[in-house]
Design a protein around this motif. Sequence first.
Motif, PDB file in Angstrom:
ATOM      1  N   PHE A 200       0.818  -1.211   0.000  1.00  0.00           N
ATOM      2  CA  PHE A 200       0.000   0.000   0.000  1.00  0.00           C
ATOM      3  C   PHE A 200       0.855   1.264   0.000  1.00  0.00           C
ATOM      4  O   PHE A 200       0.795   2.064  -0.926  1.00  0.00           O
ATOM      5  N   TYR A 201       1.664   1.448   1.059  1.00  0.00           N
ATOM      6  CA  TYR A 201       2.383   2.708   1.197  1.00  0.00           C
ATOM      7  C   TYR A 201       3.462   2.880   0.137  1.00  0.00           C
ATOM      8  O   TYR A 201       3.634   3.992  -0.401  1.00  0.00           O
ATOM      9  N   TYR A 202       4.205   1.803  -0.175  1.00  0.00           N
ATOM     10  CA  TYR A 202       5.241   1.926  -1.209  1.00  0.00           C
ATOM     11  C   TYR A 202       4.640   2.268  -2.579  1.00  0.00           C
ATOM     12  O   TYR A 202       5.104   3.206  -3.240  1.00  0.00           O
ATOM     13  N   PRO A 203       3.588   1.546  -3.055  1.00  0.00           N
ATOM     14  CA  PRO A 203       2.977   1.948  -4.329  1.00  0.00           C
ATOM     15  C   PRO A 203       2.385   3.352  -4.282  1.00  0.00           C
ATOM     16  O   PRO A 203       2.426   4.080  -5.286  1.00  0.00           O
ATOM     17  N   LEU A 204       1.832   3.747  -3.113  1.00  0.00           N
ATOM     18  CA  LEU A 204       1.239   5.074  -2.997  1.00  0.00           C
ATOM     19  C   LEU A 204       2.287   6.164  -3.202  1.00  0.00           C
ATOM     20  O   LEU A 204       2.126   7.055  -4.056  1.00  0.00           O
ATOM     21  N   PHE A 205       3.369   6.112  -2.437  1.00  0.00           N
ATOM     22  CA  PHE A 205       4.398   7.145  -2.546  1.00  0.00           C
ATOM     23  C   PHE A 205       5.175   7.031  -3.853  1.00  0.00           C
ATOM     24  O   PHE A 205       5.636   8.044  -4.399  1.00  0.00           O
ATOM     25  N   ASN A 206       5.295   5.819  -4.377  1.00  0.00           N
ATOM     26  CA  ASN A 206       5.940   5.636  -5.671  1.00  0.00           C
ATOM     27  C   ASN A 206       5.107   6.286  -6.772  1.00  0.00           C
ATOM     28  O   ASN A 206       5.639   6.928  -7.694  1.00  0.00           O
ATOM     29  N   GLY A 207       3.780   6.119  -6.680  1.00  0.00           N
ATOM     30  CA  GLY A 207       2.896   6.737  -7.665  1.00  0.00           C
ATOM     31  C   GLY A 207       2.938   8.255  -7.582  1.00  0.00           C
ATOM     32  O   GLY A 207       2.896   8.939  -8.615  1.00  0.00           O
ATOM     33  N   ILE A 208       2.988   8.800  -6.353  1.00  0.00           N
ATOM     34  CA  ILE A 208       3.089  10.254  -6.201  1.00  0.00           C
ATOM     35  C   ILE A 208       4.381  10.768  -6.818  1.00  0.00           C
ATOM     36  O   ILE A 208       4.392  11.808  -7.503  1.00  0.00           O
ATOM     37  N   PHE A 209       5.468  10.023  -6.613  1.00  0.00           N
ATOM     38  CA  PHE A 209       6.752  10.441  -7.199  1.00  0.00           C
ATOM     39  C   PHE A 209       6.687  10.443  -8.723  1.00  0.00           C
ATOM     40  O   PHE A 209       7.093  11.427  -9.374  1.00  0.00           O
ATOM     41  N   TYR A 210       6.179   9.363  -9.314  1.00  0.00           N
ATOM     42  CA  TYR A 210       6.132   9.283 -10.773  1.00  0.00           C
ATOM     43  C   TYR A 210       5.152  10.293 -11.374  1.00  0.00           C
ATOM     44  O   TYR A 210       5.270  10.645 -12.556  1.00  0.00           O
ATOM     45  N   SER A 211       4.188  10.754 -10.590  1.00  0.00           N
ATOM     46  CA  SER A 211       3.275  11.780 -11.111  1.00  0.00           C
ATOM     47  C   SER A 211       3.981  13.108 -11.318  1.00  0.00           C
ATOM     48  O   SER A 211       3.452  14.000 -11.997  1.00  0.00           O
ATOM     49  N   LEU A 212       5.169  13.262 -10.740  1.00  0.00           N
ATOM     50  CA  LEU A 212       5.959  14.486 -10.897  1.00  0.00           C
ATOM     51  C   LEU A 212       7.010  14.344 -11.993  1.00  0.00           C
ATOM     52  O   LEU A 212       7.903  15.190 -12.107  1.00  0.00           O
ATOM     53  N   THR A 213       6.897  13.271 -12.791  1.00  0.00           N
ATOM     54  CA  THR A 213       7.861  13.017 -13.861  1.00  0.00           C
ATOM     55  C   THR A 213       7.147  12.903 -15.203  1.00  0.00           C
ATOM     56  O   THR A 213       5.929  13.040 -15.287  1.00  0.00           O
ATOM     57  N   ASP A 214       7.926  12.652 -16.253  1.00  0.00           N
ATOM     58  CA  ASP A 214       7.371  12.414 -17.585  1.00  0.00           C
ATOM     59  C   ASP A 214       7.530  10.941 -17.987  1.00  0.00           C
ATOM     60  O   ASP A 214       7.644  10.620 -19.163  1.00  0.00           O
ATOM     61  N   TRP A 215       7.525  10.053 -17.023  1.00  0.00           N
ATOM     62  CA  TRP A 215       7.747   8.626 -17.264  1.00  0.00           C
ATOM     63  C   TRP A 215       6.651   8.051 -18.152  1.00  0.00           C
ATOM     64  O   TRP A 215       5.458   8.231 -17.899  1.00  0.00           O
ATOM     65  N   SER A 216       7.075   7.337 -19.183  1.00  0.00           N
ATOM     66  CA  SER A 216       6.117   6.744 -20.128  1.00  0.00           C
ATOM     67  C   SER A 216       5.661   5.358 -19.695  1.00  0.00           C
ATOM     68  O   SER A 216       4.668   4.850 -20.206  1.00  0.00           O
ATOM     69  N   GLY A 217       6.412   4.734 -18.783  1.00  0.00           N
ATOM     70  CA  GLY A 217       6.081   3.385 -18.362  1.00  0.00           C
ATOM     71  C   GLY A 217       6.731   2.312 -19.206  1.00  0.00           C
ATOM     72  O   GLY A 217       6.665   1.125 -18.860  1.00  0.00           O
ATOM     73  N   LEU A 218       7.360   2.678 -20.308  1.00  0.00           N
ATOM     74  CA  LEU A 218       7.970   1.715 -21.224  1.00  0.00           C
ATOM     75  C   LEU A 218       9.476   1.631 -21.052  1.00  0.00           C
ATOM     76  O   LEU A 218      10.084   0.629 -21.415  1.00  0.00           O
ATOM     77  N   THR A 219      10.081   2.670 -20.512  1.00  0.00           N
ATOM     78  CA  THR A 219      11.527   2.688 -20.314  1.00  0.00           C
ATOM     79  C   THR A 219      11.829   3.064 -18.872  1.00  0.00           C
ATOM     80  O   THR A 219      10.951   3.497 -18.124  1.00  0.00           O
ATOM     81  N   GLY A 220      13.087   2.909 -18.502  1.00  0.00           N
ATOM     82  CA  GLY A 220      13.492   3.256 -17.148  1.00  0.00           C
ATOM     83  C   GLY A 220      13.902   4.705 -16.998  1.00  0.00           C
ATOM     84  O   GLY A 220      14.224   5.141 -15.898  1.00  0.00           O
ATOM     85  N   SER A 221      13.933   5.458 -18.077  1.00  0.00           N
ATOM     86  CA  SER A 221      14.373   6.850 -18.023  1.00  0.00           C
ATOM     87  C   SER A 221      13.183   7.788 -17.867  1.00  0.00           C
ATOM     88  O   SER A 221      12.100   7.533 -18.398  1.00  0.00           O
TER      89      SER A 221
END
Length: 290
Positions: A27-48
Amino acid sequence: MNKKSFVSRYWGWLFIIIPVILQVIFFYYPLFNGIFYSLTDWSGLTGSYNIIGLKNYAHIFSNPDFYQSMTFTILFTIGLVVGEIVIGLFMATLLNRKIKAVGFFRTWYFFPAVLSTVTLGLIFSQIFNYGVPQLGEILHLKWLSSNPLVSEKSVIPSVIFVALWQGLAMPIIIFLAGLQSIPSDIIEAAEIDGANKSQKFFHVELPFLLPSISMVFILAMKSGLTAFDLIFALTSGGPDGKTESLGLLVYNYAFSNNQFSYANALAVILFIFIVIISVIQMTISKRFEV
């Protein structure tokens, strides 16, 4: 301290640590991980990815698809909350009476809850597509002569109807349990004082049911705001995106458009929205509890 006393003293912590670890991982790890990725331009297909700050959130509030999805989600949630509370209270009151075959009726009304939501959506999709138009032709009713899921006027009530058909099972059980937990001497005292059925319900039973109503409200609101599987199987968001819920919008941006960071930002907004409404509702309901 010997080994036996140490084990007996700290054994109980094992039953606390394991659930906490699972809560953190799932729960908490996916939650904070999702908040972090919402501040990026991550496409989900690459690690960059690049940190872009609040640009995803700014884009959400200028996106017309978000407002259309929010409008449907709110309408759907209101229909679900009102329907489950009003109809659930009515059905629970009927099933709380001493009538013949009451056990059969209680089982019958709970049956939809055991069905898979996706299966239910696919079944009703076929019913609306083939069964309803044929029924309209037989009864010579023009408003039943076409699939209600393809009309913008009838699609939202149709989706709410299907959701209530399945969603009423649990509220009925909760309200029935609440009614049966009311002390019998209070009911008898109200009857001795000459209270009729409506007075007994609104002045005696309803105050005791407020905790149950609060629970049903939160469950129905959560189901409405996070609706996905039923909408996906029943309409896939159509026609023209009129039934695209916020959950389905998140899915489409993540897996159809490969915009995982934007989808995470949508999910964060949805999470905050649910938390705010839940806190307000619980605060208000506590003032009226018996």
